[in-house]
Write an enzyme that holds these catalytic residues in place. Structure first.
Site, PDB file in Angstrom:
ATOM      1  CB  ALA A 169      -0.955  -0.015   1.195  1.00  0.00           C
ATOM      2  N   GLY A 170       1.947   1.235  -0.784  1.00  0.00           N
ATOM      3  CA  GLY A 170       2.663   2.462  -1.087  1.00  0.00           C
ATOM      4  C   GLY A 170       2.071   3.075  -2.341  1.00  0.00           C
ATOM      5  N   GLY A 206      11.969  14.538  -1.816  1.00  0.00           N
ATOM      6  CA  GLY A 206      12.208  15.488  -2.905  1.00  0.00           C
ATOM      7  C   GLY A 206      10.978  15.823  -3.724  1.00  0.00           C
ATOM      8  CG  LEU A 234       7.622   9.356  -4.974  1.00  0.00           C
ATOM      9  CD1 LEU A 234       7.201  10.693  -4.358  1.00  0.00           C
ATOM     10  CD2 LEU A 234       7.101   8.206  -4.128  1.00  0.00           C
ATOM     11  NE  ARG A 241      19.409  10.606  -5.281  1.00  0.00           N
ATOM     12  CZ  ARG A 241      18.152  10.353  -4.891  1.00  0.00           C
ATOM     13  NH1 ARG A 241      17.719   9.097  -4.905  1.00  0.00           N
ATOM     14  NH2 ARG A 241      17.371  11.313  -4.507  1.00  0.00           N
ATOM     15  CD1 TRP A 293       8.483   7.143   5.817  1.00  0.00           C
ATOM     16  CD2 TRP A 293      10.521   6.376   6.276  1.00  0.00           C
ATOM     17  NE1 TRP A 293       8.394   6.398   6.961  1.00  0.00           N
ATOM     18  CE2 TRP A 293       9.622   5.912   7.261  1.00  0.00           C
ATOM     19  CE3 TRP A 293      11.863   6.008   6.343  1.00  0.00           C
ATOM     20  CZ2 TRP A 293      10.028   5.107   8.314  1.00  0.00           C
ATOM     21  CZ3 TRP A 293      12.261   5.209   7.399  1.00  0.00           C
ATOM     22  CH2 TRP A 293      11.357   4.769   8.381  1.00  0.00           C
ATOM     23  CB  ALA A 294       9.364   9.936  -1.153  1.00  0.00           C
TER      24      ALA A 294
END
Length: 510
Positions: free
Chosen positions: A11-12, A46, A375, A275, A43-44
């Site tokens: 359930a994200g 940006g 996302l 990154r 918790w995302a």
């Protein structure tokens, strides 16, 4: 259209978006905790990347995605992600996600590492995940076609008579095991990053979906590619709070204990390098004792509480005032680029089984995910998986027996997390990966083939087989990038057969 229920496990953002877009198909949505808890989405920080400004385009976004992925991005997946991105942002905004807008009505956009344009739609600086998840939960609760089962944890997939998937074996809040048969199942259960000693995600994300799908015959792709976020706040917390990349997009700099910037000689883009480059530089600074700190005093300064409230609160609770002092940082396991191999509709090749979000590997991230594409991945490919299941032909579901994964005791899990950080972290080598595989063998012999051990085995075996450095996978014994890009694809029997050579496996793993 299939007339049996569609089951969504997780359930994200990917699971909730898939559940919403499966209408009018009946959906059973399983979440192992209260809706919204233990989802990495919350918790995302940006935001969501999409080509939303006049000086941007999906073609530019796709090109940046491909460039960041170090030769392993599927161009068609990148094209789909970029072209469908603006639609998904508009749909989320219409649903109530509180994206920031400029006074003239245009989108408020941030620029993050390896993006050629400012294209990250944000929510109050660092509140994107929480704001989006809140809107999605409200929509899911209001949807008549979705049955939400909170506290129901998927523990195994039910094998179907056709060799496919016929649903899940789930554990209820009362600890009972219940078989739930379904025509199609979408796994949206997150990453493997909770297997690491230092992570920025809920440590409950331990590769369960990967292990469950592998047991049913699914292929696991590019499991070695774990992205380490370079600026986790280094105060000893588990999980580690995150200092969002948007801070560097605003001009924050990385400095050593003496206040000297250390990214300038490393990469032309300095703090906004890809990154993996920044993570290795920070890792080496910390390891050398010179330290790594994110200096936001000039770039953000007194505006910190309003512009980045989550980061500010995390710092202040640890006794750090980022308005007046640099923030100590270190790399932490943040995102898994690999996962269950799927096509561009989430299909795993196992009849009835789909995967979306971080547990899936469409090839859209390659060897190094572009910032804030995570996302968006959940939105674009969550919707596509739902549409594929919604339009699927009806299957005759007849489920066979299934058993839950063995439980790995807390001390053994803690040991595994230490080993993963030490031997399969920002920098790896063959000897360390071999030691890790031997340790997994020992733990499995003692406790059984727990999900966490299967997931760790895939990461280690895949990393050992990739004798080069590429993107998020850096081998100190093979520091060069091979001329031809290839994917790593393994089934469970192949991962188990990846036994290390005895001479490689010697050393102080214990």
């Amino acid at each position: 259209m299939g007339d049996s229920p569609l089951l969504v496990a997780g359930a994200g953002i990917a699971g909730l978006w898939a559940a919403l877009h499966a209408a009018p198909r009946t959906v059973i949505l399983l979440t192992g905790s209260t809706l919204g808890e233990n989802a990495s989405t919350a918790w995302a920080q940006g935001g969501v990347a999409a080509a939303l400004s006049e000086d941007d385009s999906p073609a530019l976004h796709a090109a940046d995605t491909i460039r960041a992925g170090a030769g392993l991005v599927n161009p068609e997946a990148a094209r789909l992600l970029a072209e469908q991105g603006p639609r998904e942002i508009e749909a989320l905004y219409a649903l109530g996600a509180p994206f920031e807008r400029e006074p003239d009505g245009s989108w408020a956009l941030s620029r993050e590492a390896a993006h050629s344009r400012a294209r990250v739609a944000r929510v109050k600086g660092d509140q994107a995940g929480a704001g989006i998840l809140s809107a999605l939960i409200a929509a899911v609760k209001a949807a008549d076609h979705i049955e939400i089962r909170e506290g129901w944890r998927a523990e195994a997939l039910l094998p179907g008579a056709d060799g496919g998937c016929a649903g899940v074996l789930a554990r209820t809040p009362q600890a009972r095991l219940v078989r739930i048969e379904a025509g199609e199942t979408i796994l949206a259960m997150g990453s493997v990053c909770g297997l690491y000693g230092v992570t920025t995600v809920p440590f409950t994300s331990q590769g369960q979906a990967l292990a469950m799908a592998a047991r049913l015959g699914a292929v696991i792709e590019d499991a070695e590619f774990v992205q380490f976020h370079p600026t986790a706040i280094d105060t000893g917390r588990d999980p580690a709070p995150l200092a969002t990349e948007a801070l560097r997009g605003e001009g924050a700099t990385l400095v050593d204990r003496a206040g000297k910037r250390f990214m300038l000689p490393v990469h032309a883009d300095a703090e906004l390098a890809p990154r993996d480059v920044v993570a290795r530089a920070v890792h080496r600074q910390v390891r050398s004792g010179r330290g790594a700190f994110l200096d936001c005093r000039t770039a953000v300064g007194g505006a910190f509480p309003e512009r980045f409230p989550a980061v500010f609160a995390a710092c202040m609770s640890a006794g750090i005032d980022p308005r007046r002092e640099p923030i100590p940082v270190a790399p932490a396991a943040h995102y898994h680029m690999g996962g269950i191999a799927t096509d561009l509709s989430g299909y795993t090749g196992v009849p009835g089984l789909y995967a979306a979000g971080e547990c899936a590997s469409t090839g859209v991230h390659g060897a190094n995910r572009l910032a804030s594409n995570s996302l968006l991945d959940g939105l674009v490919f969550g919707r596509r998986a739902a549409e594929a299941c919604r339009d699927a032909e009806a299957r005759t579901v007849k489920a066979g027996p299934a058993a839950p994964s063995p439980v790995l005791p807390a001390p053994a899990l803690a040991r595994l997390r230490q080993l993963m950080a030490a031997e399969a972290g920002v920098e790896r080598d063959g000897a360390g990966l071999a030691r890790l595989l031997c340790a997994v063998d020992d733990l499995e012999a003692k406790y059984g083939a727990a999900d966490a051990l299967i997931a760790a085995r895939f990461v280690a075996a895949s990393a050992l087989s990739r004798t080069e450095s590429r993107g998020g996978h850096f081998r100190s014994d093979f520091p060069q990038t091979a001329p031809g890009a290839r994917h790593t694809r393994m089934r469970l029997d192949e991962a188990c057969a990846a036994a290390p050579e005895p001479l490689l496996a010697t050393g102080p793993a214990e």
